[in-house]
Write a protein that holds these residues in place. Sequence first.
Motif, PDB file in Angstrom:
ATOM      1  N   ALA A  23       9.203  44.622  42.049  1.00  0.00           N
ATOM      2  CA  ALA A  23       9.518  45.586  42.873  1.00  0.00           C
ATOM      3  C   ALA A  23       8.762  46.744  43.391  1.00  0.00           C
ATOM      4  O   ALA A  23       8.446  47.266  44.431  1.00  0.00           O
ATOM      5  N   ASP A  24       8.080  47.091  42.414  1.00  0.00           N
ATOM      6  CA  ASP A  24       6.874  48.047  42.576  1.00  0.00           C
ATOM      7  C   ASP A  24       5.704  47.662  43.562  1.00  0.00           C
ATOM      8  O   ASP A  24       5.221  48.352  44.338  1.00  0.00           O
ATOM      9  N   PHE A  25       5.373  46.159  43.253  1.00  0.00           N
ATOM     10  CA  PHE A  25       4.673  45.426  44.093  1.00  0.00           C
ATOM     11  C   PHE A  25       5.005  45.713  45.730  1.00  0.00           C
ATOM     12  O   PHE A  25       4.489  45.968  46.531  1.00  0.00           O
ATOM     13  N   VAL A  26       6.149  45.201  45.628  1.00  0.00           N
ATOM     14  CA  VAL A  26       6.994  44.885  47.280  1.00  0.00           C
ATOM     15  C   VAL A  26       7.018  46.558  47.853  1.00  0.00           C
ATOM     16  O   VAL A  26       6.520  46.665  48.844  1.00  0.00           O
ATOM     17  N   ASN A  30       5.526  48.355  51.286  1.00  0.00           N
ATOM     18  CA  ASN A  30       6.440  48.658  52.325  1.00  0.00           C
ATOM     19  C   ASN A  30       7.321  47.360  52.526  1.00  0.00           C
ATOM     20  O   ASN A  30       7.334  47.331  53.831  1.00  0.00           O
ATOM     21  N   ALA A  31       7.445  46.670  51.779  1.00  0.00           N
ATOM     22  CA  ALA A  31       8.290  45.455  52.249  1.00  0.00           C
ATOM     23  C   ALA A  31       9.620  45.135  51.766  1.00  0.00           C
ATOM     24  O   ALA A  31      10.077  43.873  51.742  1.00  0.00           O
ATOM     25  N   GLU A  32      10.270  46.345  51.321  1.00  0.00           N
ATOM     26  CA  GLU A  32      11.612  46.252  50.638  1.00  0.00           C
ATOM     27  C   GLU A  32      12.663  45.457  51.557  1.00  0.00           C
ATOM     28  O   GLU A  32      13.394  44.757  51.259  1.00  0.00           O
ATOM     29  N   ALA A  33      12.403  45.735  52.918  1.00  0.00           N
ATOM     30  CA  ALA A  33      13.187  45.055  53.856  1.00  0.00           C
ATOM     31  C   ALA A  33      13.237  43.484  54.030  1.00  0.00           C
ATOM     32  O   ALA A  33      14.213  42.671  54.172  1.00  0.00           O
ATOM     33  N   GLU A  34      12.033  42.949  53.477  1.00  0.00           N
ATOM     34  CA  GLU A  34      11.991  41.663  53.266  1.00  0.00           C
ATOM     35  C   GLU A  34      12.485  41.142  52.150  1.00  0.00           C
ATOM     36  O   GLU A  34      12.527  39.744  52.131  1.00  0.00           O
ATOM     37  N   PHE A  35      12.424  41.697  50.954  1.00  0.00           N
ATOM     38  CA  PHE A  35      13.285  41.320  49.815  1.00  0.00           C
ATOM     39  C   PHE A  35      14.308  42.128  49.294  1.00  0.00           C
ATOM     40  O   PHE A  35      14.342  42.940  48.534  1.00  0.00           O
TER      41      PHE A  35
END
Length: 102
Positions: A23-26, A30-35
């Motif tokens: 989650a820290d990597f995502v 700035n890809a939280e919306a993708e995952f």
Amino acid sequence: EEVAKEQLRSGMPLGISVVKMCADFVKSHNAEAEFPFLAKVDSICSGAAPPSSLTEMAIPRVRSSRALKVAILGSGNWGCAIAKIIARNCQRRADFQKRVEM
């Protein structure tokens, strides 16, 4: 093995630390919306959301593509086996992305 033992002594099971690391990597990209599933599981593991909130996840998602993504966390025999099964299932359905990134 020593890291896993230390994490158990510190009260953080290995699975939760892996979720946090991913989650820290995502987040750093700035890809939280993708995952959204990973973001939700991270918020549950950190205590920011109750476990029941996982079933409240709703579509539509804000994404650059309507195709769904699948992420496999694991390695070795288990990771390869489950990745192969999931890849075959995703190929059968039009709502999943066809491109594989490793």
